[in-house]
Design an enzyme around this catalytic site. Structure first.
Site, short mmCIF file in Angstrom:
data_model
loop_
_atom_site.label_atom_id
_atom_site.label_comp_id
_atom_site.label_asym_id
_atom_site.label_seq_id
_atom_site.Cartn_x
_atom_site.Cartn_y
_atom_site.Cartn_z
N LYS A 1 -11.94 -2.07 7.19
CA LYS A 1 -11.11 -3.03 7.93
C LYS A 1 -11.56 -3.12 9.39
CE LYS A 1 -7.95 -2.65 4.44
NZ LYS A 1 -7.61 -3.70 3.49
N ASP B 1 -1.30 6.40 6.56
CA ASP B 1 -2.41 5.55 6.18
C ASP B 1 -2.62 4.56 7.33
OD1 ASP B 1 -4.17 3.71 5.14
OD2 ASP B 1 -3.03 3.32 3.31
N TRP C 1 0.82 -1.21 0.00
CA TRP C 1 0.00 0.00 0.00
C TRP C 1 0.85 1.26 0.00
CZ3 TRP C 1 -4.36 -0.70 -1.97
CH2 TRP C 1 -5.02 -1.92 -1.82
#
Length: 361
Positions: free
Chosen positions: A198, A174, A104
Site C-alpha cells: 500500500k 494492522d 480486514w
C-alpha cells in the site's frame, strides 16, 4: 517511457516514481556488483547491507525503541492474522479482544477464533462500518491476551486518529494501509504489522514490529515459520527473505527521508491531499456522498458514491479515459474509492478534484 496514469489502486498501489526509476536503472546490475539484486545470495555482504539498511531506515523513520524487534517477513497480513493468535493466544486461558471497524478486522478475527477464546469489543456492522468506536464504546477484557485493531480500513475508508486506551494489555495493530504515512508511537504497541503493497513497497514483504518480550510466549508445538522468535534470532533470514521487495522497501524509506525528512511532513501532505477531495464531496450539495462519518475519514482511502449505480459507472469510465485509473469502490461498499497513499502526487489528487467538479457540472 510510456506515459504514466494517476493510479488510485488500493493495493498493490502507486510507488514513488524516483524509486521505480532507481530500481529500473540498477535492475540488471547493481553499481560495483555486476549482478541484479534479485540474483544475489541473501547471505552475501551486498544483500546483507541492503537488508540492514532497510531495517535501519525503518527504525529511524518510526523512532522504533530498543524494546521492539523489526522483522521482514512474507505472507502478507493474512499470515499475521494467524501468527498473532498462534504466538500470543494459543495454549493460554486468556481472551483476545477484537475491534471490528471494517472488512480486514473481520478477516483477522476469523483466523483468531481457531486458536483460542475471542471477544468482539466493538462491531461497526450495523452502520456498514462507516464509523469508529469512542473509548466508552469498547467492551474490553481486563486481562486480555491482546487487543487487535485495524488502524485504517481500506474498503470502508475509516481511520483511527489516535490509539484506544487498552491499559497494560498489548495493543496489536494492522497498519497495512497507513504504515509510514504518519508518525506512530511504537512504544504504545505490542505488535505493529503491515503488508508493504500500500505505502511501503511492492507486494511480498510484510513488516512486523514486535515487542521483544512477546516473542517468548509461543508454544513449542507451532510450525517453525510461525514462531516470531525464530525470525528474530535469524535477522529475518530464517528462510530466504523476499530480497527484491526488501530492496525496494529500503528505497521507499530513503525516498521518504530525502524528500520529506520526517513522517510529520509526509503526514501534512497526506492530510492536505485528502482535504482537497473531502472538501469537494462536502461542497457538492449531496451530489457526492461520502461513506465514512467525517470525524473518522481516512487520509489514505477516500470512499464516496454518486446518486446511483449508473452514475457511478459513468464517473469511473470518464475518469479512466483521462488517466485517473482504478477508482472503483470495493463491491461491499460500491461507488468510488480514491487511494491516495504517500506516493500519489499532489498533482494527481488535484486532477481528480478538478474532474469531480467538472463531472458534476
Amino acid at each position: 517511457m510510456p506515459e504514466r496514469v494517476f493510479n488510485f489502486s488500493a493495493g498493490p498501489a502507486v510507488m514513488p516514481l524516483a524509486v521505480l526509476e532507481e530500481a529500473q536503472r540498477d535492475l540488471v546490475a547493481l553499481p560495483g556488483v555486476g549482478s541484479s539484486v534479485m540474483e544475489l545470495s541473501h547471505r552475501g555482504k551486498t544483500y546483507m547491507d541492503i537488508h540492514a539498511d532497510a531495517k535501519a531506515r525503518l527504525v529511524s523513520l518510526l523512532n522504533i525503541p530498543d524494546t521492539h524487534e523489526v522483522l521482514l517477513l512474507q505472507g502478507g497480513s493474512r499470515l499475521q492474522f494467524s501468527m498473532i493468535p498462534m504466538n500470543l493466544l494459543k495454549g493460554t486461558d486468556k481472551t483476545a479482544d477484537y475491534v471490528l471497524t471494517g472488512s480486514w478486522g473481520k478477516k483477522a478475527l476469523e483466523e483468531a477464533v481457531k486458536e483460542g477464546q475471542t471477544n468482539v469489543a466493538w462491531d461497526g456492522k450495523p452502520s456498514n462500518y462507516n464509523n469508529l468506536p469512542g473509548q466508552s464504546d469498547l467492551k474490553l477484557t481486563s486481562d486480555a491476551a491482546y487487543v487487535h485493531i485495524t488502524s485504517n480500513e481500506t474498503i470502508q475508508g475509516v481511520q483511527f486518529q489516535s490509539e484506544p486506551d487498552v491499559g497494560n494489555v498489548p495493543l496489536v495493530a494492522d497498519l497495512s494501509s497507513d504504515f509510514l504515512s504518519r508518525p506512530v508511537d511504537v512504544s504504545k504497541y505490542g505488535i505493529i504489522y503491515a503488508c508493504a503493497q500500500k505505502n511501503a513497497g511492492p507486494a511480498g514483504v510484510t513488516v512486523v514490529i514486535i515487542r521483544k518480550d512477546l516473542m517468548e510466549q509461543a508454544s513449542g508445538d507451532l510450525p517453525g515459520y510461525m514462531v516470531y522468535r525464530n525470525h528474530a534470532e535469524n535477522d529475518s533470514m530464517w528462510n530466504t527473505p523476499p530480497t527484491f521487495g526488501i530492496y525496494l522497501l529500503g528505497l521507499v524509506c530513503k525516498w521518504l527521508q530525502e524528500s520529506f525528512g520526517s513522517l510529520e511532513k509526509i503526514q501534512a501532505q497526506n492530510e492536505a491531499k485528502a482535504q482537497l477531495l473531502y472538501d469537494t464531496i462536502d461542497q457538492s450539495g449531496g451530489y457526492y456522498i461520502g461513506h465514512a462519518v467525517p470525524e473518522v475519514r481516512s487520509k489514505m482511502n477516500v470512499t464516496f458514491k454518486l446518486g446511483d449505480d449508473d452514475s457511478d459507472k459513468k464517473f469511473l469510465a470518464a475518469a479512466n479515459e483521462i488517466g485517473l485509473t482504478q477508482l472503483g469502490g470495493h463491491r461491499s461498499v460500491g461507488g468510488v474509492r480514491a487511494s491516495i497513499y504517500n506516493a500519489m502526487p499532489v498533482e494527481g489528487v488535484e486532477k481528480l478534484r478538478d474532474f469531480m467538479l467538472e463531472f458534476k457540472k
